[in-house]
Motif scaffolding. Structure first.
Motif, short mmCIF file in Angstrom:
data_model
loop_
_atom_site.label_atom_id
_atom_site.label_comp_id
_atom_site.label_asym_id
_atom_site.label_seq_id
_atom_site.Cartn_x
_atom_site.Cartn_y
_atom_site.Cartn_z
N LYS A 33 0.86 -1.18 0.00
CA LYS A 33 0.00 0.00 0.00
C LYS A 33 0.89 1.22 0.00
CE LYS A 33 -4.18 -1.73 1.87
NZ LYS A 33 -5.37 -1.33 1.23
N ASP A 34 0.80 2.00 -1.06
CA ASP A 34 1.67 3.16 -1.13
C ASP A 34 1.04 4.39 -0.49
OD1 ASP A 34 -0.18 3.56 -3.18
OD2 ASP A 34 1.29 3.28 -4.77
N GLY A 35 -0.23 4.32 -0.12
CA GLY A 35 -0.88 5.41 0.59
C GLY A 35 -1.02 6.68 -0.23
N ASN A 36 -0.86 6.58 -1.53
CA ASN A 36 -0.88 7.76 -2.38
C ASN A 36 -2.05 7.76 -3.35
OD1 ASN A 36 1.49 8.73 -1.21
ND2 ASN A 36 2.77 7.62 -2.66
N ASP A 37 -3.14 7.11 -3.00
CA ASP A 37 -4.28 7.04 -3.90
C ASP A 37 -4.92 8.41 -4.14
OD1 ASP A 37 -3.96 4.33 -4.22
OD2 ASP A 37 -5.43 3.81 -2.69
N ASP A 38 -4.68 9.34 -3.24
CA ASP A 38 -5.32 10.65 -3.36
C ASP A 38 -4.45 11.69 -4.07
OD1 ASP A 38 -3.51 10.67 -1.29
OD2 ASP A 38 -4.69 12.02 -0.03
N ILE A 39 -3.26 11.33 -4.53
CA ILE A 39 -2.40 12.27 -5.24
C ILE A 39 -3.00 12.53 -6.62
CG2 ILE A 39 -0.15 12.54 -6.34
CD1 ILE A 39 1.09 11.06 -4.03
N GLU A 40 -3.02 13.79 -6.99
CA GLU A 40 -3.52 14.16 -8.31
C GLU A 40 -2.45 14.93 -9.07
OE1 GLU A 40 -7.42 15.82 -8.63
OE2 GLU A 40 -8.14 14.67 -6.92
N ILE A 41 -1.76 14.22 -9.92
CA ILE A 41 -0.78 14.84 -10.82
C ILE A 41 -1.22 14.45 -12.22
CG2 ILE A 41 1.64 15.01 -11.50
CD1 ILE A 41 2.36 13.92 -8.70
N GLN A 42 -1.49 15.44 -13.04
CA GLN A 42 -1.91 15.14 -14.39
C GLN A 42 -1.43 16.19 -15.36
OE1 GLN A 42 -6.20 14.87 -14.50
NE2 GLN A 42 -6.35 16.11 -12.68
N PHE A 43 -1.48 15.82 -16.61
CA PHE A 43 -0.98 16.69 -17.68
C PHE A 43 -1.72 16.31 -18.95
CE2 PHE A 43 2.18 16.50 -21.22
CZ PHE A 43 2.18 17.84 -21.52
N GLY A 44 -2.15 17.30 -19.70
CA GLY A 44 -2.79 17.05 -20.99
C GLY A 44 -1.97 17.69 -22.11
N MET A 45 -1.73 16.92 -23.16
CA MET A 45 -0.95 17.43 -24.28
C MET A 45 -1.84 17.77 -25.48
SD MET A 45 2.64 16.12 -25.97
CE MET A 45 2.97 15.06 -24.64
N ASP A 46 -3.12 17.72 -25.28
CA ASP A 46 -4.06 18.03 -26.35
C ASP A 46 -3.73 17.20 -27.59
OD1 ASP A 46 -6.43 19.52 -26.94
OD2 ASP A 46 -5.24 20.79 -28.28
N LYS A 47 -3.69 17.80 -28.76
CA LYS A 47 -3.48 17.06 -30.00
C LYS A 47 -2.03 16.97 -30.43
CE LYS A 47 -7.67 19.13 -31.54
NZ LYS A 47 -8.14 20.21 -32.36
N MET A 48 -1.11 17.47 -29.64
CA MET A 48 0.29 17.54 -30.07
C MET A 48 1.14 16.34 -29.66
SD MET A 48 0.30 20.17 -31.92
CE MET A 48 1.96 20.74 -32.18
N TRP A 49 0.53 15.28 -29.19
CA TRP A 49 1.25 14.10 -28.72
C TRP A 49 2.10 13.45 -29.81
CZ3 TRP A 49 -0.61 9.91 -31.38
CH2 TRP A 49 -1.90 10.04 -31.92
N ASP A 50 1.56 13.30 -31.02
CA ASP A 50 2.32 12.66 -32.09
C ASP A 50 3.43 13.59 -32.57
OD1 ASP A 50 2.91 10.53 -33.82
OD2 ASP A 50 1.52 11.22 -35.36
N ALA A 51 3.14 14.89 -32.62
CA ALA A 51 4.16 15.85 -33.00
C ALA A 51 5.30 15.86 -31.97
CB ALA A 51 3.55 17.25 -33.13
N MET A 52 4.95 15.77 -30.69
CA MET A 52 5.98 15.72 -29.64
C MET A 52 6.84 14.47 -29.81
SD MET A 52 7.50 17.05 -27.07
CE MET A 52 6.38 18.39 -26.69
#
Length: 168
Positions: A33-52
């Motif tokens: 149990k890592d006790g980190n179920d409530d951590i919220e780290i996120q990132f959205g790259m929109d439509k540029m994922w393939d270009a990246m």
């Protein structure tokens, strides 16, 4: 509307639950149990994922590279086979390699050499590469997304987490 990429922190427990849901093997996940179920780290790259991915590796989505941390930064290490959309994950043991590769990558040099015709020729999503006059705007957007992607993985490394990537 288009196909967008989202990156999110995933605890060990949530990774295990996701793999069970999609009938994936779970023996390679720590049962701690890592006790980190409530951590919220996120990132959205929109439509540029393939270009990246193209900027980082020189190839598009159809040629994602196994055991290449720059490719794995965009597409993850393991993809879920039983899903309608693209879902992949990267376990915490691989995150440090991704962070190091992103930190070592010379994004400014890569973006200086950016040529819209190369994106078009490689059939990179989204197909908006006809306008060379937009090149500076696209460079700026890719620079911003690169910095955010690198910062996202650094945060994941700090909390010793896994990553889930959903492209749909």
């Amino acid at each position: 509307m288009g196909i967008i990429a989202n990156y999110q922190y995933l605890s060990n427990r949530n990774l295990k639950e996701m793999k069970l849901f999609y009938n994936e093997a779970v023996e390679d996940i720590e049962d701690v149990k890592d006790g980190n179920d409530d951590i919220e780290i996120q990132f959205g790259m929109d439509k540029m994922w393939d270009a990246m991915h193209f900027v980082l590796t020189g190839v598009g989505k159809d040629d994602a590279m196994e055991n290449n941390p720059l490719s794995e930064a965009v597409f993850g290490v393991n993809s879920i086979k039983n899903s309608e959309e693209y879902i992949a994950y990267t376990q915490k043991s691989k995150v440090k390699d991704i962070v190091l590769a992103l930190e070592d990558f010379d994004i400014e040099k890569a973006l200086d050499n950016l040529n819209m015709s190369r994106f078009k020729k490689a059939n990179i999503y989204p197909n908006t590469w006809d306008y060379e006059e937009d090149a500076d705007k696209i460079r700026e957007e890719l620079m911003t997304y690169f910095q955010r992607l690198r910062d996202f993985y650094k945060k994941i490394l700090e909390v010793n987490g896994n990553v889930v990537i959903i492209i749909c």
